[in-house]
Scaffold this active site. Structure first.
Site, PDB file in Angstrom:
ATOM      1  N   ILE A 158     -22.827  47.283-103.554  1.00 40.46           N
ATOM      2  CA  ILE A 158     -23.175  47.574-102.152  1.00 40.46           C
ATOM      3  C   ILE A 158     -21.883  47.652-101.336  1.00 40.46           C
ATOM      4  O   ILE A 158     -21.067  46.736-101.369  1.00 40.46           O
ATOM      5  CB  ILE A 158     -24.113  46.465-101.600  1.00 40.46           C
ATOM      6  N   HIS A 174     -31.923  38.988-109.678  1.00 36.55           N
ATOM      7  CA  HIS A 174     -31.162  39.037-110.929  1.00 36.55           C
ATOM      8  C   HIS A 174     -31.994  38.319-111.988  1.00 36.55           C
ATOM      9  O   HIS A 174     -32.588  37.274-111.704  1.00 36.55           O
ATOM     10  CB  HIS A 174     -29.808  38.346-110.730  1.00 36.55           C
TER      11      HIS A 174
HETATM   12  C1  GRF Z   1     -35.031  43.504-112.974  1.00 38.14           C
HETATM   13  O1  GRF Z   1     -34.993  42.802-114.175  1.00 38.14           O
HETATM   14  C2  GRF Z   1     -34.093  42.878-111.976  1.00 38.14           C
HETATM   15  O2  GRF Z   1     -33.943  41.507-112.137  1.00 38.14           O
HETATM   16  C3  GRF Z   1     -32.791  43.576-112.265  1.00 38.14           C
HETATM   17  O3  GRF Z   1     -33.168  44.897-112.592  1.00 38.14           O
HETATM   18  C4  GRF Z   1     -34.485  44.915-113.105  1.00 38.14           C
HETATM   19  C5  GRF Z   1     -35.262  45.903-112.307  1.00 38.14           C
HETATM   20  O4  GRF Z   1     -36.528  46.109-112.858  1.00 38.14           O
HETATM   21  N1  GRF Z   1     -31.885  43.493-111.155  1.00 38.14           N
HETATM   22  P1  GRF Z   1     -37.570  47.036-112.100  1.00 38.14           P
HETATM   23  O5  GRF Z   1     -36.899  48.379-111.863  1.00 38.14           O
HETATM   24  O6  GRF Z   1     -37.964  46.358-110.846  1.00 38.14           O
HETATM   25  O7  GRF Z   1     -38.724  47.159-113.070  1.00 38.14           O
END
Ligand code: GRF
Length: 280
Positions: A158, A174
């Site tokens: 970002i 995360h």
């Molecule tokens: C998730 O596991 C999140 O923790 C990480 O990226 C993934 C995104 O998954 N930052 P989605 O696109 O919401 O299915």
């Protein structure tokens, strides 16, 4: 930390003091003492957010402005979908007003178009020549009157312009218990592979504020998920993702009700909805 006497409102027991601070009554004290002793916490991201309060009466419910959310995705967008669903169903007092992506054809962007949510491309790259510059992105988000930014699987760093334009208003999810298994290079399956290889018995999602580096902003919420003896990275990822959906909706709901407060040492907390004098 305790401070000296201060006035206090009936619900949610907070008032705005100097330097944008609010104070909260302590639960365990007798009523007479509660009015004198307060724990010092800062409210939301600034007094701006406090001014979203429309009306407030002794003993009555607090009315809070409906929040305008921007969600950033790079992939399938399952977290985005569950947040949007919570907004549509009314469990979250907000609306996703714009979707930002670095990949115009990703699943999250397709879903946004299906739901008539405007899609904005960021950043400008060789693959996405129509992407916006950081300054234009800030302008567009201002035009959409965005209150909060939720990163949900957005893989680009970002820009500082955005972080400065939206202080204490950008969140990320995360898929590990930060500060473990975070930072540059820890994304997607790499996170879960590293967790399994380390022998850690627990993992789970973390929602944190976003600063200028990957995964280092203040932690706001976490959920513990077991790592099983025979787990593959895919199995662990699926177990963590199920909890991500619940946690991000829970945090979005709190955010949209102005239930995020700042402890004096800079740690953000969520005020419980059921018991406004409890924080977690
Ligand atoms: C998730 O596991 C999140 O923790 C990480 O990226 C993934 C995104 O998954 N930052 P989605 O696109 O919401 O299915």
């Amino acid at each position: 930390m305790l401070s000296s006497s201060s006035p206090s409102l009936a619900y949610p027991s907070c008032f705005i003091g100097s330097k944008h601070q609010v104070s909260f009554k302590l639960q365990h004290l007798p009523a007479s003492e509660r009015m004198r002793s307060v724990i010092r916490l800062e409210c939301a991201n600034s007094v701006e957010k406090v001014s979203n309060v429309v009306s407030e009466k002794e003993g009555s419910k607090l009315w809070v402005k409906r929040k305008r959310l921007a969600v950033f995705v790079s992939g399938g967008g399952s977290n985005f979908r569950s947040i949007n669903q919570a907004c549509i169903e009314g469990s979250a007092n907000g609306d996703v007003v714009v979707l930002v992506t670095n990949k115009h054809a990703c699943g999250g962007a397709q879903y946004a178009r299906d739901k008539s949510i405007p899609v904005v491309l960021f950043p400008k790259t060789k693959d996405e020549p129509n992407g916006l510059s950081p300054d234009d992105l800030v302008k567009v988000l201002r035009e959409f009157e965005v209150d909060f930014i939720l990163l949900a699987g957005y893989l680009k760093l970002i820009p500082v312009e955005l972080i400065r334009a939206y202080p204490r208003s950008i969140f990320n999810i995360h898929p590990s218990l930060l500060p473990a298994f975070g930072g540059k290079g820890y994304y997607g399956m790499k996170v879960h592979e590293a967790v399994i290889a380390s022998g850690a018995r627990y993992s789970g999602p973390t929602i944190h504020f976003v600063d200028e580096q990957y995964d280092t902003g203040r932690i706001l919420a976490q959920k513990v998920v077991p790592v099983l003896a025979n787990d593959t990275a895919e199995e662990l990822a699926a177990r963590v993702l199920r909890e991500e959906h619940k946690l991000y909706v829970e945090v979005t709901t709190a955010l949209c009700e102005d239930r995020i407060v700042w402890r004096e040492d800079g740690v953000p907390l969520i005020r419980s909805k059921e018991n406004p004098e409890e924080y977690y």
